[in-house]
Design an enzyme around this catalytic site. Structure first.
Site, PDB file in Angstrom:
ATOM      1  N   HIS A  74       0.838  -1.201   0.000  1.00  0.00           N
ATOM      2  CA  HIS A  74       0.000   0.000   0.000  1.00  0.00           C
ATOM      3  C   HIS A  74       0.872   1.251   0.000  1.00  0.00           C
ATOM      4  O   HIS A  74       1.962   1.273   0.584  1.00  0.00           O
ATOM      5  CB  HIS A  74      -0.990   0.001   1.172  1.00  0.00           C
ATOM      6  N   ASP A  76      -0.237   4.408   0.985  1.00  0.00           N
ATOM      7  CA  ASP A  76      -0.536   5.389   2.028  1.00  0.00           C
ATOM      8  C   ASP A  76       0.201   5.055   3.311  1.00  0.00           C
ATOM      9  O   ASP A  76       0.622   3.921   3.538  1.00  0.00           O
ATOM     10  CB  ASP A  76      -2.035   5.477   2.288  1.00  0.00           C
ATOM     11  N   GLU A 137      -5.081   1.940   2.647  1.00  0.00           N
ATOM     12  CA  GLU A 137      -5.014   0.721   3.459  1.00  0.00           C
ATOM     13  C   GLU A 137      -5.132   1.039   4.929  1.00  0.00           C
ATOM     14  O   GLU A 137      -5.783   0.304   5.695  1.00  0.00           O
ATOM     15  CB  GLU A 137      -3.684  -0.001   3.178  1.00  0.00           C
ATOM     16  N   GLU A 138      -4.506   2.122   5.367  1.00  0.00           N
ATOM     17  CA  GLU A 138      -4.431   2.433   6.788  1.00  0.00           C
ATOM     18  C   GLU A 138      -5.782   2.779   7.402  1.00  0.00           C
ATOM     19  O   GLU A 138      -5.927   2.789   8.621  1.00  0.00           O
ATOM     20  CB  GLU A 138      -3.450   3.590   7.033  1.00  0.00           C
ATOM     21  N   ASP A 161       4.058  -6.578   5.280  1.00  0.00           N
ATOM     22  CA  ASP A 161       3.388  -5.536   6.065  1.00  0.00           C
ATOM     23  C   ASP A 161       3.291  -5.928   7.537  1.00  0.00           C
ATOM     24  O   ASP A 161       2.261  -5.742   8.169  1.00  0.00           O
ATOM     25  CB  ASP A 161       1.996  -5.273   5.481  1.00  0.00           C
TER      26      ASP A 161
END
Length: 369
Positions: A74, A76, A137-138, A161
């Protein structure tokens, strides 16, 4: 010649990309992939999910027989609170400006991009590579959920991740649901007619005091994250809303915990003579792999080839892997050495950045027939 992994990571990290504002980093990734001679597709989901970018997807056609793989990261980060000035100190990358570094997840982005460049530059045999870079994603895996997963030819994939030493393979992640609770009371002047009022804040406080929060058991956690309510200090508050979440590695335990939380809310509303509205939303589905599952054994093979001691763990958090596993693919989360993520102390060793390039190449080698 595109930069090697350290220079690439520093360039990516220096560009802030909080959720919804990932465009500058997306453009860097697009430029890098095109410099590698790849065609990149950006889907149109950005405006619908509140982002300046859509999902970026690129494919490298296979040159050998075996298991094609998809790699996902991701773009972000959690929002920085200051500038991002990556510096290398004793072979560790940190942020000199006192906020996050963004190794989560730009270290993975850099490793996947550099590994792909090396595959192409060295004409390394592989069974097919698909690259996916997601926004948002966050804040709930939003980009991954918006991506049309049927575009993927590969059925096995990896995200990097997990903030842990390289060698840790994540074989499980939790199920999660959020709960938004709104109490409706009755306003009254708090000094002149307090008995006429029904305090929604009091009802919410009573409910929260009855909830089991934090680590509920070995599989489950619960948290109340936000609370708002009331109008003024001299008015008995007629409304109050709090938002909670519950997670568990065990879906049955999650259902039982949510029911327990709802019962506490209903009881508190009754005692305080308030009405209450409760909305449950699925955040994401959990998953659990066996060590013998194909995606896990491929990862273990690749890590061992690179000299890492393989260990297995479950995560208390979610990643884009949750989305792909929910949709019937096999997607494993691998630790990549990032440390103290989401804090001003966030850092990653240069050696770990380089090692994850090697791990990526070893994954592609292990997938060959």
């Amino acid at each position: 010649m595109p930069p090697e992994v350290l220079d690439l990571f520093i360039e990516l990290a220096a560009a802030p990309s909080p959720p919804g504002e990932e465009r500058p980093v997306a453009d860097l990734v697009l430029h890098y992939l095109r410099d590698c001679g790849l065609s990149v597709e950006e889907d149109g989901v950005g405006p619908g999910i509140g982002s300046t970018m859509g999902n970026l997807y690129a494919r490298v056609d296979p040159t050998a027989e075996g298991e094609p793989l998809f790699l996902c990261a991701h773009l972000d980060t959690v929002p920085p609170t200051a500038a991002i000035e990556p510096v290398v100190d004793d072979d560790v990358v940190r942020n000199a400006a006192g906020t996050i570094l963004g190794a989560d997840n730009k270290a993975a982005v850099a490793a996947m991009l550099e590994a792909t460049r090396r595959v192409l530059a060295e004409s390394r045999p592989h069974a097919g590579i698909e690259l996916l870079f997601t926004p948002m994603e966050e804040v709930g895996l939003i980009g991954a959920y918006a991506f049309d997963h049927t575009r993927l030819r590969a059925k096995v994939g990896y995200v990097y991740d997990q903030a842990a030493p390289i060698g840790v393979v994540i074989v499980g992640a939790p199920f999660s649901q959020s709960m938004e609770v709104t109490f409706h009371g009755r306003a009254a002047h708090s000094g002149m007619h307090p008995d006429d009022g029904r305090s929604a804040i009091l009802a919410a406080a009573r409910a929260i005091s009855e909830l089991r929060l934090g680590r509920v058991d070995e599989d489950s956690t619960a948290n109340v994250g936000t609370i708002t309510g009331g109008t003024a200090t001299n008015i008995v508050p007629e409304w109050c809303t709090f938002v909670a979440e519950a997670r568990s590695q065990d879906e049955r335990k999650l259902a039982e915990l949510l029911q327990e939380m709802q019962d506490a809310v209903t009881f508190a509303a009754g005692v305080a003579e308030c009405d209450v509205e409760t909305t449950l939303r699925k955040s994401y589905r959990g998953y659990r792999f066996a060590k013998s599952d194909h995606a896990v054994s491929l990862a273990a093979d690749a890590l061992a080839r690179c000299g890492f001691r393989v260990s297995y763990d479950v995560s208390g958090g979610a990643a884009d892997a949750n989305v792909f596993n929910e949709r019937g693919l096999e997607c494993v989360n691998l630790a990549n050495g990032m440390t103290d993520i989401h804090t001003p102390a966030e850092h990653i060793a240069v050696s770990d950045l380089e090692a994850m390039v090697d791990v990526t190449l070893a994954l592609l080698d292990a997938a060959l027939a």
